[in-house]
Design an enzyme around this catalytic site. Structure first.
Site, PDB file in Angstrom:
ATOM      1  N   TRP A 101       4.618  -1.194  -2.219  1.00 39.96           N
ATOM      2  CA  TRP A 101       3.391  -1.389  -1.426  1.00 39.96           C
ATOM      3  C   TRP A 101       2.108  -0.773  -2.710  1.00 39.96           C
ATOM      4  CZ3 TRP A 101       3.126  -6.010   0.261  1.00 39.96           C
ATOM      5  CH2 TRP A 101       4.229  -6.372   0.835  1.00 39.96           C
ATOM      6  N   ASP A 171      -4.482   2.385   0.875  1.00 38.30           N
ATOM      7  CA  ASP A 171      -3.801   1.371   1.505  1.00 38.30           C
ATOM      8  C   ASP A 171      -3.322   2.914   2.732  1.00 38.30           C
ATOM      9  OD1 ASP A 171      -2.347  -0.494   3.031  1.00 38.30           O
ATOM     10  OD2 ASP A 171      -0.852  -0.570   1.357  1.00 38.30           O
ATOM     11  N   LYS A 195      -0.112  -4.424  11.727  1.00 38.40           N
ATOM     12  CA  LYS A 195       1.231  -3.143  12.029  1.00 38.40           C
ATOM     13  C   LYS A 195       0.942  -2.297  13.046  1.00 38.40           C
ATOM     14  CE  LYS A 195       1.890  -3.498   6.933  1.00 38.40           C
ATOM     15  NZ  LYS A 195       2.867  -4.590   7.533  1.00 38.40           N
TER      16      LYS A 195
HETATM   17  C1  LIG Z   1       1.166  -1.077   3.037  1.00 43.00           C
HETATM   18  C2  LIG Z   1       1.357  -1.861   3.321  1.00 43.00           C
HETATM   19  N1  LIG Z   1      -0.109  -2.904   2.370  1.00 43.00           N
HETATM   20  C3  LIG Z   1       0.283  -3.641   2.164  1.00 43.00           C
HETATM   21  C4  LIG Z   1       0.666  -4.747   2.831  1.00 43.00           C
HETATM   22  C5  LIG Z   1      -0.029  -6.382   2.785  1.00 43.00           C
HETATM   23  O1  LIG Z   1      -0.389  -6.758   4.145  1.00 43.00           O
HETATM   24  P1  LIG Z   1      -1.100  -8.368   3.890  1.00 43.00           P
HETATM   25  O2  LIG Z   1       0.407  -8.867   4.662  1.00 43.00           O
HETATM   26  O3  LIG Z   1      -1.726  -8.056   5.362  1.00 43.00           O
HETATM   27  O4  LIG Z   1      -0.972  -8.831   2.588  1.00 43.00           O
HETATM   28  C6  LIG Z   1       1.805  -4.374   3.942  1.00 43.00           C
HETATM   29  C7  LIG Z   1       2.948  -5.437   4.734  1.00 43.00           C
HETATM   30  O5  LIG Z   1       3.758  -5.282   5.124  1.00 43.00           O
HETATM   31  C8  LIG Z   1       1.755  -3.276   3.674  1.00 43.00           C
HETATM   32  O6  LIG Z   1       2.620  -2.616   4.499  1.00 43.00           O
END
Ligand SMILES: Cc1ncc(COP(=O)(O)O)c(C=O)c1O
Length: 360
Positions: A101, A171, A195
């Site tokens: 991520w 994040d 989540k």
């Molecule tokens: C730590 C993290 N950041 C970002 C994301 C991306 O999120 P989204 O699917 O809401 O764009 C995820 C998705 O699983 C994630 O686990």
């Protein structure tokens, strides 16, 4: 009705009392004769929903007054672009890459300015968090970016980097509201809610107000103008009304669990139950470095792809769902977010014990 123990990494399990309340209020929200799904985002009822949600979130996280809270659609991925568009004022930022991520966020930011990857655990297949003690941050960097809990490899920062005054952007998607954090240590804390907080469709951003000053990239879509969104109370356009309502119910539920201190105690208890078993098992092995383990996402393997597949196939009969690991890692992953019960983790451990005994 039959509910499974759902270990999905997201969208993920939600607290049953929250789902029950949403069901009870589905057709007639508190006497107004319509569902929250059907009401205007400019109505007094929705105004109360969004304002109460923000107030409860501020209370739960002890968000200081000099931070804005905004509710945006588009998930966390959209903010991989929104963050550099809004905050790369001098045109460069330092990224710590600890997993998929943060890697994706860094790659996206490269479209908008100079990105320096100042530390990475790629050489370790992202099984650990890079050592943050001796990172030489660029004092001209607009911000330092981390993904505080990497959902896929199950690692987390147990200590934040000291950025020497450069704003830290984190994040926290897969650890949102799982334990208390000191918001004042960050410039921005943000995450997708699907989540630990609610259904998909929403990203919550907590932004220190001074970072909203100054020019943003001229091509920034109006929707991603964080200052405008903050000024409009996330109501510049139609927000993800129903998802905000659901998050609001989750915030009330969290307050009833003793707030973040209370939920953190239970989260640590669940993680200890699972890791204690994994650390002593002759068959199953956790894949994340012990010092950097997440208490939310727990990947593990047997070391034999056929056995992993057999374990996953047998899970359903034990009421266990979504235990398969991420396609990029393989094996298994148990996401044990706030709404996962101790009973659910115990059911998983019992199944693992039974499976392990059957191999002997
Ligand atoms: C730590 C993290 N950041 C970002 C994301 C991306 O999120 P989204 O699917 O809401 O764009 C995820 C998705 O699983 C994630 O686990």
């Amino acid at each position: 009705m039959s509910r499974v123990f759902n270990f999905s990494a997201g969208p993920a399990t939600l607290p049953v009392p929250v789902l029950e309340q949403a069901a009870a209020e589905m057709l007639d929200y508190r006497g107004c004769g319509m569902s929250v799904m059907e009401m205007s985002h400019r109505s007094p009822e929705f105004k109360e929903i969004i304002e109460t949600a923000e107030a409860d979130l501020r209370e739960l996280m002890a968000i200081p007054d000099n931070y804005s809270v905004i509710f945006l659609q588009g998930g966390a991925t959209l903010q991989f672009s929104g963050i550099p568009m809004n905050f790369m004022k001098k045109g460069k930022a330092d990224y710590i890459v600890s997993g998929s991520w943060s890697k994706k966020a860094a790659k996206e930011a490269e479209k908008y300015g100079e990105v320096h990857v100042v530390a990475s655990s790629a050489d370790d297949n992202f099984a650990s968090i890079p050592d943050v003690d001796d990172i030489a941050f660029d004092e001209d960097a607009d911000y330092v970016y981390i993904c505080q809990n990497e959902t896929i490899t199950g690692t987390t920062y147990h200590k934040l980097p000291d950025t020497h005054g450069i704003p830290l952007i984190a994040d926290v998607s897969s650890m949102f509201l799982s334990e208390p954090i000191d918001v004042s240590r960050y410039g921005v804390v943000y995450g997708g809610v699907q989540k630990n907080v609610g259904p998909a469709g929403l990203c919550i951003m907590i932004i220190r107000n001074d970072l909203l000053d100054g020019d943003i990239k001229p091509y920034t879509p109006v929707y991603l103008d964080y200052k405008l969104q903050a000024e409009k109370g996330s109501l510049y356009n139609t927000p993800a009304c129903y998802t905000i309502y659901m998050c609001g119910l989750v915030f009330k539920w969290l307050k009833a669990q003793g707030g973040l201190e209370g939920i953190a105690r239970r989260n640590r208890e669940k993680a200890a139950l699972l890791y204690n078993y994994l650390d002593n098992s002759a068959l199953f092995k956790p894949t994340a470095a012990k010092a950097d383990r997440s208490i939310m996402n727990v990947p593990f393997v047997t070391g034999d792809a056929d056995l992993d597949a057999a374990f996953i196939a047998g899970a359903k009969a034990h009421g266990i769902a979504n235990i398969k690991g991420h396609r990029s890692v393989g094996g298994m992953r148990a996401s044990i977010y706030n709404a996962m019960t101790v009973e659910g983790v115990q059911a998983l451990v019992d199944y693992m014990k039974e499976f392990e005994a059957a191999q002997a």
